[in-house]
Scaffold this motif. Structure first.
Motif, PDB file in Angstrom:
ATOM      1  N   GLU A  91     -24.440  77.766-113.520  1.00  0.00           N
ATOM      2  CA  GLU A  91     -25.445  77.349-111.967  1.00  0.00           C
ATOM      3  C   GLU A  91     -24.662  76.129-111.394  1.00  0.00           C
ATOM      4  OE1 GLU A  91     -27.443  78.854-110.224  1.00  0.00           O
ATOM      5  OE2 GLU A  91     -27.500  80.837-111.895  1.00  0.00           O
ATOM      6  N   VAL A  92     -24.501  75.964-109.927  1.00  0.00           N
ATOM      7  CA  VAL A  92     -24.002  74.766-109.266  1.00  0.00           C
ATOM      8  C   VAL A  92     -25.551  74.097-109.206  1.00  0.00           C
ATOM      9  CG1 VAL A  92     -23.226  74.375-107.371  1.00  0.00           C
ATOM     10  CG2 VAL A  92     -22.466  76.616-108.295  1.00  0.00           C
ATOM     11  N   GLU A  93     -24.703  73.033-109.578  1.00  0.00           N
ATOM     12  CA  GLU A  93     -25.924  71.478-109.313  1.00  0.00           C
ATOM     13  C   GLU A  93     -25.508  70.309-108.650  1.00  0.00           C
ATOM     14  OE1 GLU A  93     -27.508  69.939-113.148  1.00  0.00           O
ATOM     15  OE2 GLU A  93     -27.609  71.602-113.974  1.00  0.00           O
ATOM     16  N   LEU A  94     -25.983  70.797-107.673  1.00  0.00           N
ATOM     17  CA  LEU A  94     -25.499  69.076-106.721  1.00  0.00           C
ATOM     18  C   LEU A  94     -25.474  68.338-106.046  1.00  0.00           C
ATOM     19  CD1 LEU A  94     -26.678  71.890-102.960  1.00  0.00           C
ATOM     20  CD2 LEU A  94     -24.644  71.087-104.425  1.00  0.00           C
ATOM     21  N   PRO A  95     -25.302  67.397-105.740  1.00  0.00           N
ATOM     22  CA  PRO A  95     -25.744  65.709-106.665  1.00  0.00           C
ATOM     23  C   PRO A  95     -26.919  65.083-105.613  1.00  0.00           C
ATOM     24  CG  PRO A  95     -24.278  65.851-105.038  1.00  0.00           C
ATOM     25  CD  PRO A  95     -24.274  67.011-105.504  1.00  0.00           C
ATOM     26  N   THR A  96     -27.380  63.869-106.777  1.00  0.00           N
ATOM     27  CA  THR A  96     -29.226  63.582-106.469  1.00  0.00           C
ATOM     28  C   THR A  96     -28.734  61.749-106.623  1.00  0.00           C
ATOM     29  OG1 THR A  96     -29.934  63.843-108.061  1.00  0.00           O
ATOM     30  CG2 THR A  96     -30.422  66.285-106.443  1.00  0.00           C
ATOM     31  N   GLY A  97     -29.987  61.607-105.903  1.00  0.00           N
ATOM     32  CA  GLY A  97     -29.585  60.171-105.519  1.00  0.00           C
ATOM     33  C   GLY A  97     -28.078  59.330-104.960  1.00  0.00           C
ATOM     34  N   ASP A  98     -27.801  58.563-106.477  1.00  0.00           N
ATOM     35  CA  ASP A  98     -26.654  57.439-106.749  1.00  0.00           C
ATOM     36  C   ASP A  98     -25.572  58.109-106.018  1.00  0.00           C
ATOM     37  OD1 ASP A  98     -28.388  55.114-106.279  1.00  0.00           O
ATOM     38  OD2 ASP A  98     -27.269  54.861-108.321  1.00  0.00           O
ATOM     39  N   GLU A  99     -25.212  59.568-106.923  1.00  0.00           N
ATOM     40  CA  GLU A  99     -23.646  60.498-106.712  1.00  0.00           C
ATOM     41  C   GLU A  99     -24.266  60.616-105.448  1.00  0.00           C
ATOM     42  OE1 GLU A  99     -25.070  62.993-110.013  1.00  0.00           O
ATOM     43  OE2 GLU A  99     -23.596  61.747-111.429  1.00  0.00           O
ATOM     44  N   ARG A 100     -25.017  61.342-105.269  1.00  0.00           N
ATOM     45  CA  ARG A 100     -25.472  62.275-103.429  1.00  0.00           C
ATOM     46  C   ARG A 100     -24.919  60.701-102.301  1.00  0.00           C
ATOM     47  NH1 ARG A 100     -30.480  64.494-101.270  1.00  0.00           N
ATOM     48  NH2 ARG A 100     -29.961  66.102-103.082  1.00  0.00           N
ATOM     49  N   ARG A 101     -25.523  59.241-102.678  1.00  0.00           N
ATOM     50  CA  ARG A 101     -25.208  58.474-102.339  1.00  0.00           C
ATOM     51  C   ARG A 101     -23.624  58.386-102.173  1.00  0.00           C
ATOM     52  NH1 ARG A 101     -26.171  53.071-104.367  1.00  0.00           N
ATOM     53  NH2 ARG A 101     -24.283  53.744-104.811  1.00  0.00           N
ATOM     54  N   ASP A 102     -23.382  58.576-103.138  1.00  0.00           N
ATOM     55  CA  ASP A 102     -21.344  57.390-102.720  1.00  0.00           C
ATOM     56  C   ASP A 102     -20.775  58.945-102.232  1.00  0.00           C
ATOM     57  OD1 ASP A 102     -22.238  55.538-104.424  1.00  0.00           O
ATOM     58  OD2 ASP A 102     -21.931  56.497-106.224  1.00  0.00           O
ATOM     59  N   LEU A 103     -21.430  60.675-102.453  1.00  0.00           N
ATOM     60  CA  LEU A 103     -20.775  61.305-102.280  1.00  0.00           C
ATOM     61  C   LEU A 103     -20.289  61.371-100.695  1.00  0.00           C
ATOM     62  CD1 LEU A 103     -19.411  63.705-102.287  1.00  0.00           C
ATOM     63  CD2 LEU A 103     -20.875  65.182-102.461  1.00  0.00           C
ATOM     64  N   LEU A 104     -21.660  60.481 -99.968  1.00  0.00           N
ATOM     65  CA  LEU A 104     -21.877  61.189 -98.671  1.00  0.00           C
ATOM     66  C   LEU A 104     -20.759  60.073 -97.736  1.00  0.00           C
ATOM     67  CD1 LEU A 104     -25.655  61.588 -98.483  1.00  0.00           C
ATOM     68  CD2 LEU A 104     -23.864  63.468 -97.391  1.00  0.00           C
ATOM     69  N   ILE A 105     -20.627  58.912 -98.657  1.00  0.00           N
ATOM     70  CA  ILE A 105     -20.224  57.402 -98.060  1.00  0.00           C
ATOM     71  C   ILE A 105     -18.724  57.447 -98.488  1.00  0.00           C
ATOM     72  CG2 ILE A 105     -20.007  54.913 -99.003  1.00  0.00           C
ATOM     73  CD1 ILE A 105     -22.291  54.744 -99.987  1.00  0.00           C
ATOM     74  N   PHE A 106     -17.654  58.138 -99.084  1.00  0.00           N
ATOM     75  CA  PHE A 106     -16.973  58.418 -98.913  1.00  0.00           C
ATOM     76  C   PHE A 106     -16.509  59.669 -97.915  1.00  0.00           C
ATOM     77  CE2 PHE A 106     -13.812  61.800-100.929  1.00  0.00           C
ATOM     78  CZ  PHE A 106     -12.836  61.170-101.022  1.00  0.00           C
ATOM     79  N   LEU A 107     -17.130  60.600 -97.848  1.00  0.00           N
ATOM     80  CA  LEU A 107     -17.230  61.588 -96.538  1.00  0.00           C
ATOM     81  C   LEU A 107     -17.188  61.249 -95.399  1.00  0.00           C
ATOM     82  CD1 LEU A 107     -16.624  64.958 -95.684  1.00  0.00           C
ATOM     83  CD2 LEU A 107     -19.602  64.562 -95.756  1.00  0.00           C
ATOM     84  N   GLY A 108     -18.212  60.081 -95.689  1.00  0.00           N
ATOM     85  CA  GLY A 108     -18.132  59.543 -94.473  1.00  0.00           C
ATOM     86  C   GLY A 108     -16.977  58.057 -94.206  1.00  0.00           C
ATOM     87  N   ALA A 109     -16.712  57.935 -94.714  1.00  0.00           N
ATOM     88  CA  ALA A 109     -15.222  56.348 -94.841  1.00  0.00           C
ATOM     89  C   ALA A 109     -14.044  57.306 -94.365  1.00  0.00           C
ATOM     90  CB  ALA A 109     -15.253  55.958 -95.944  1.00  0.00           C
ATOM     91  N   THR A 110     -14.143  58.902 -94.911  1.00  0.00           N
ATOM     92  CA  THR A 110     -12.880  59.607 -94.546  1.00  0.00           C
ATOM     93  C   THR A 110     -12.605  60.189 -93.028  1.00  0.00           C
ATOM     94  OG1 THR A 110     -13.002  60.385 -96.791  1.00  0.00           O
ATOM     95  CG2 THR A 110     -11.686  61.857 -95.738  1.00  0.00           C
TER      96      THR A 110
END
Length: 176
Positions: A91-110
């Motif tokens: 199964e695919v587990e989407l990131p939560t918590g700090d991992e989701r925040r870091d992913l969104l920051i990386f995506l936003g910065a890119t």
């Protein structure tokens, strides 16, 4: 799961996990590989329209063509690995918590880097992106992250623009 199902390799939902499309992670890798392949082909088509230059004086199309070809090869390898390999699955587990925040920051910065690049130019946009990524990936203080990120962004830009002579956007401050 009953013993005969286990022996046949059939999951409790009646789907055969040996078929890549029935495994969510493998299906996701195949789809991501296919989307990447389509973007890479479009990128290569555009790169082929740029002048290649010569070995002594490379044109602006030389590196993008090499990147496009490598991107296509990697995309095909991702698809093939997902189809053939059974090492990763489930199964695919989407990131939560700090991992989701870091992913969104990386995506936003890119995304910000791509949007700001034509306006600010390679040096400034890369320096800002470097600061954001260094701060995201480290526990450094803001001043140290700003220094390391700026040096990284400016250094990479210098390597491509000056040493490799690849024309990149100069932005609003290009005349200075």
């Amino acid at each position: 799961m009953s013993q005969p199902e286990s022996a046949l390799g059939v999951a409790g939902n009646g789907r055969d996990p040996r078929i890549a499309w029935h495994d969510p992670q493998r299906r996701g890798r195949m789809l991501l590989g296919a989307v990447s392949l389509m973007v890479a082909v479009g990128y290569l088509v555009e790169a082929l329209g740029m002048p290649r230059g010569t070995a002594e004086h490379p044109g602006p199309g030389q590196w993008p063509i090499a990147v496009g070809v490598a991107w296509i090869v990697i995309s095909i390898l991702v698809i093939a690995e997902a189809v053939v390999s059974r090492e990763v699955g489930g199964e695919v587990e989407l990131p939560t918590g700090d991992e989701r925040r870091d992913l969104l920051i990386f995506l936003g910065a890119t995304i910000a880097f791509v949007v700001l690049l034509p306006y600010l130019g390679q040096y400034i946009a890369a320096a800002l992106y470097g600061v954001a990524i260094v701060k995201l990936l480290s526990n450094l203080s803001w001043p140290r992250a700003a220094a390391y990120g700026a040096v990284l962004g400016i250094g990479i830009s210098f390597a491509f623009i000056t040493l490799l002579q690849i024309r990149l956007p100069v932005g609003l401050f290009g005349g200075f």
